[in-house]
Design an enzyme around this catalytic site. Sequence first.
Site, PDB file in Angstrom:
ATOM      1  N   ARG A 144       6.434  20.914 -34.594  1.00 14.42           N
ATOM      2  CA  ARG A 144       7.284  21.135 -33.418  1.00 14.42           C
ATOM      3  C   ARG A 144       8.480  20.195 -33.349  1.00 14.42           C
ATOM      4  O   ARG A 144       9.541  20.565 -32.866  1.00 14.42           O
ATOM      5  CB  ARG A 144       6.441  20.963 -32.146  1.00 14.42           C
ATOM      6  CG  ARG A 144       5.674  22.227 -31.806  1.00 14.42           C
ATOM      7  CD  ARG A 144       4.962  22.085 -30.515  1.00 14.42           C
ATOM      8  NE  ARG A 144       4.080  20.923 -30.545  1.00 14.42           N
ATOM      9  CZ  ARG A 144       3.202  20.620 -29.610  1.00 14.42           C
ATOM     10  NH1 ARG A 144       3.097  21.385 -28.542  1.00 14.42           N
ATOM     11  NH2 ARG A 144       2.444  19.568 -29.703  1.00 14.42           N
ATOM     12  N   HIS A 194     -12.159  16.317 -49.292  1.00 17.18           N
ATOM     13  CA  HIS A 194     -11.542  15.383 -50.246  1.00 17.18           C
ATOM     14  C   HIS A 194     -12.583  14.627 -51.065  1.00 17.18           C
ATOM     15  O   HIS A 194     -12.286  14.098 -52.123  1.00 17.18           O
ATOM     16  CB  HIS A 194     -10.531  14.458 -49.555  1.00 17.18           C
ATOM     17  CG  HIS A 194     -11.138  13.317 -48.803  1.00 17.18           C
ATOM     18  ND1 HIS A 194     -11.626  13.433 -47.533  1.00 17.18           N
ATOM     19  CD2 HIS A 194     -11.336  12.015 -49.145  1.00 17.18           C
ATOM     20  CE1 HIS A 194     -12.090  12.264 -47.122  1.00 17.18           C
ATOM     21  NE2 HIS A 194     -11.932  11.377 -48.083  1.00 17.18           N
ATOM     22  N   LYS A 210     -19.587   3.733 -39.210  1.00 15.48           N
ATOM     23  CA  LYS A 210     -18.361   2.926 -39.090  1.00 15.48           C
ATOM     24  C   LYS A 210     -18.771   1.484 -38.805  1.00 15.48           C
ATOM     25  O   LYS A 210     -19.842   1.233 -38.261  1.00 15.48           O
ATOM     26  CB  LYS A 210     -17.513   3.421 -37.914  1.00 15.48           C
ATOM     27  CG  LYS A 210     -17.136   4.902 -37.976  1.00 15.48           C
ATOM     28  CD  LYS A 210     -15.972   5.143 -38.873  1.00 15.48           C
ATOM     29  CE  LYS A 210     -15.531   6.593 -38.833  1.00 15.48           C
ATOM     30  NZ  LYS A 210     -14.712   6.981 -39.959  1.00 15.48           N
ATOM     31  N   LYS A 259     -11.093  20.085 -42.979  1.00 13.28           N
ATOM     32  CA  LYS A 259     -12.234  19.969 -42.098  1.00 13.28           C
ATOM     33  C   LYS A 259     -11.790  19.396 -40.752  1.00 13.28           C
ATOM     34  O   LYS A 259     -10.744  18.754 -40.738  1.00 13.28           O
ATOM     35  CB  LYS A 259     -13.322  19.117 -42.728  1.00 13.28           C
ATOM     36  CG  LYS A 259     -12.998  17.608 -42.750  1.00 13.28           C
ATOM     37  CD  LYS A 259     -14.158  16.821 -43.233  1.00 13.28           C
ATOM     38  CE  LYS A 259     -14.672  15.844 -42.235  1.00 13.28           C
ATOM     39  NZ  LYS A 259     -13.795  14.745 -41.847  1.00 13.28           N
ATOM     40  N   GLU A 279     -18.461   2.549 -43.932  1.00 19.12           N
ATOM     41  CA  GLU A 279     -17.073   2.062 -43.793  1.00 19.12           C
ATOM     42  C   GLU A 279     -17.079   0.794 -42.952  1.00 19.12           C
ATOM     43  O   GLU A 279     -17.914   0.650 -42.061  1.00 19.12           O
ATOM     44  CB  GLU A 279     -16.217   3.112 -43.094  1.00 19.12           C
ATOM     45  CG  GLU A 279     -16.057   4.382 -43.894  1.00 19.12           C
ATOM     46  CD  GLU A 279     -15.243   5.398 -43.122  1.00 19.12           C
ATOM     47  OE1 GLU A 279     -14.024   5.418 -43.270  1.00 19.12           O
ATOM     48  OE2 GLU A 279     -15.840   6.172 -42.353  1.00 19.12           O
ATOM     49  N   ASP A 317     -18.586  14.446 -38.658  1.00 18.12           N
ATOM     50  CA  ASP A 317     -17.420  13.959 -39.396  1.00 18.12           C
ATOM     51  C   ASP A 317     -17.733  13.715 -40.867  1.00 18.12           C
ATOM     52  O   ASP A 317     -16.916  14.013 -41.738  1.00 18.12           O
ATOM     53  CB  ASP A 317     -16.944  12.646 -38.737  1.00 18.12           C
ATOM     54  CG  ASP A 317     -15.653  12.120 -39.349  1.00 18.12           C
ATOM     55  OD1 ASP A 317     -14.807  12.953 -39.732  1.00 18.12           O
ATOM     56  OD2 ASP A 317     -15.487  10.890 -39.442  1.00 18.12           O
ATOM     57  N   HIS A 365     -18.862  15.869 -46.024  1.00 21.73           N
ATOM     58  CA  HIS A 365     -18.808  15.170 -47.304  1.00 21.73           C
ATOM     59  C   HIS A 365     -20.179  14.907 -47.933  1.00 21.73           C
ATOM     60  O   HIS A 365     -20.395  15.153 -49.116  1.00 21.73           O
ATOM     61  CB  HIS A 365     -18.098  13.829 -47.133  1.00 21.73           C
ATOM     62  CG  HIS A 365     -16.752  13.928 -46.488  1.00 21.73           C
ATOM     63  ND1 HIS A 365     -15.827  14.888 -46.818  1.00 21.73           N
ATOM     64  CD2 HIS A 365     -16.157  13.170 -45.526  1.00 21.73           C
ATOM     65  CE1 HIS A 365     -14.725  14.703 -46.106  1.00 21.73           C
ATOM     66  NE2 HIS A 365     -14.904  13.686 -45.309  1.00 21.73           N
ATOM     67  N   LYS A 418     -17.649  -1.427 -47.313  1.00 18.14           N
ATOM     68  CA  LYS A 418     -17.135  -0.100 -47.636  1.00 18.14           C
ATOM     69  C   LYS A 418     -17.886   0.323 -48.893  1.00 18.14           C
ATOM     70  O   LYS A 418     -17.790  -0.334 -49.946  1.00 18.14           O
ATOM     71  CB  LYS A 418     -15.630  -0.190 -47.895  1.00 18.14           C
ATOM     72  CG  LYS A 418     -15.008   1.053 -48.540  1.00 18.14           C
ATOM     73  CD  LYS A 418     -14.736   2.141 -47.541  1.00 18.14           C
ATOM     74  CE  LYS A 418     -14.162   3.386 -48.210  1.00 18.14           C
ATOM     75  NZ  LYS A 418     -14.239   4.583 -47.397  1.00 18.14           N
TER      76      LYS A 418
HETATM   77  C1  BG6 Z   1     -12.681  11.578 -43.320  1.00 20.86           C
HETATM   78  C2  BG6 Z   1     -13.288  11.229 -42.005  1.00 20.86           C
HETATM   79  O1  BG6 Z   1     -12.955  12.907 -43.656  1.00 20.86           O
HETATM   80  O2  BG6 Z   1     -13.207  10.713 -44.326  1.00 20.86           O
HETATM   81  C3  BG6 Z   1     -13.017   9.781 -41.664  1.00 20.86           C
HETATM   82  O3  BG6 Z   1     -12.755  12.077 -40.997  1.00 20.86           O
HETATM   83  C4  BG6 Z   1     -13.458   8.872 -42.772  1.00 20.86           C
HETATM   84  O4  BG6 Z   1     -13.656   9.417 -40.457  1.00 20.86           O
HETATM   85  C5  BG6 Z   1     -12.915   9.346 -44.110  1.00 20.86           C
HETATM   86  O5  BG6 Z   1     -12.964   7.581 -42.484  1.00 20.86           O
HETATM   87  C6  BG6 Z   1     -13.564   8.551 -45.231  1.00 20.86           C
HETATM   88  O6  BG6 Z   1     -12.966   8.892 -46.434  1.00 20.86           O
HETATM   89  P1  BG6 Z   1     -13.024   7.908 -47.679  1.00 20.86           P
HETATM   90  O7  BG6 Z   1     -12.385   8.674 -48.771  1.00 20.86           O
HETATM   91  O8  BG6 Z   1     -12.297   6.676 -47.286  1.00 20.86           O
HETATM   92  O9  BG6 Z   1     -14.493   7.623 -47.905  1.00 20.86           O
END
Ligand code: BG6
Length: 513
Positions: free
Chosen positions: A52, A202, A361, A172, A240, A260, A265, A366
């Site tokens: 937009r 991803h 989270k 997603k 994470e 999420d 994933h 990580k």
């Molecule tokens: C996303 C989630 O799909 O993947 C996020 O919406 C998350 O909440 C992210 O932080 C994590 O991706 P990666 O590649 O950093 O593990």
Amino acid sequence: MNIAPSATPEPCVIVIFGASGDLTQRKLIPALYDLDRQGRLPERLCVLGVSRTAMSDEAFRERMLEGVKKFAASFDKAKWDSFCKRLHYHAGDSISPEIYAGLSKRINELGTQHNILRAGGMPNILFYLSVSPNLYEGIIANIGQAGLVAEGHRWCTVNAEKMPWQRIIIEKPFGTDLRTTISLNQALGRVFEEDATYRIDHYLGKELVQNILVMRFANTFFEPMWNRQYIDHVQVTAAETVGVGSRAANFYDTAGALRDMIQSHLLQVLALVAIEPPSVFDAAAIMREKIKLLNCSPTLSEQAAASAGVFGRYGPTASEPGYLQETGVDASRNTETYAAIKLMFDNWRWAGVPFFLRSGKKMAAKLTEVVVQFKKPPTNMFRHFDSAVADRPANRLIISIAPREGISLRIEGKVPGSGIKLASANLELDYLSAFGGEVIEAYGPLILDAIRGDRTLYKHRDEVEGGWRICEPFLHSPALRTGIDTYTPGSWGPNRADSLIAADAPDRQWHNP
Ligand code: BG6
């Protein structure tokens, strides 16, 4: 109907809806830039950003440049100068049908300008929905009504390969539960054929996730042991260290860790670990196996889900807010920032083997990994030595997906010296040092696959619906929703998750490095 993917990416216009958003600037354009830098994009390809905000092509390029400088694998000014000529912008509200006549005209103009037009005067078009999920159905319907998706050309045998294609990549979350997912899939199906629909995840673009099938099926020695006879259990973790921050208001508070991360994933990663060998490495065969696997997981009652799941939420520290204090959080939604669940698969290979999935989270590290815990040997012939020798840990295979990329197999060995003393050691494969290459953002190769018409790393509608069927009982379990534990930021989540994994066998433990 399956169309074989083309070996090289074909010329096309990529139309990104949500072009002023975060994903476009942080991931999509930097990924396309990296592909271009590496010479992997077709020469005749351009990008049309739609959103937009009123902006010229120039202003759009400036904005994208900031993202590329920060998020591309590396930056080269000369490469940018040539890449940015591919970027264009069209201002308009994508849910308003009125803008589509102008959009269609612009696409065709770009098709002419970049010499991409095909038979019928249209270019190949790859639509990318990088917008808020509540806009998906409206945009898809508008694309259809505007006649941007030519119908039926697949069945016209004459010149079929010269006809332009139209494909759509959709981000997603695909729905928020089974009902909304079916509705979204129906909306997609009214405009795009299933094989023109690319549901992106991803995680499937991550090297070590793709390597799972190669590891299992290009080697002889994993597969004979890859079953209930030798495997005690499997863990899939995506932890994470970051919190939810500003994403709470617009997205996270209505999603939570299960929706999420786990439903999307982690189930995909698990599927690659657990599927039967596909007859061939192609999209249709792999999708068939994934769907078969998901269908083997019994649908739990909400009560059964309550004892197969643990939800948690990070608490505050002296300097940082807890989840409930993040901006935009509504405590009555009972959203979890940590979820751990146990799944079973009733099939010949996996009956009785639990799969534990967890994601959170603000955790201690990580870490994205798969842990395959093998059973102990049937007998311990070293038991008459000291007790440390008698009770040795079983073999464990760790597939490290991020941040480290590699595979590690824990084995037992004899400590050098006289007498029998056993110790554990790891056989390590560091992926990058073994195979070389550059770590590249998962989005790039995935977009390239969509341009080539290869859906191997994308999700079929039945997979997504199957995932929701498995996860819904956890989502709707009142006991889980109201029994959310608070965990300390920087920890490995709620203590009850330890009880979940140890419930049937006290020596089962999470791998918390
Ligand atoms: C996303 C989630 O799909 O993947 C996020 O919406 C998350 O909440 C992210 O932080 C994590 O991706 P990666 O590649 O950093 O593990």
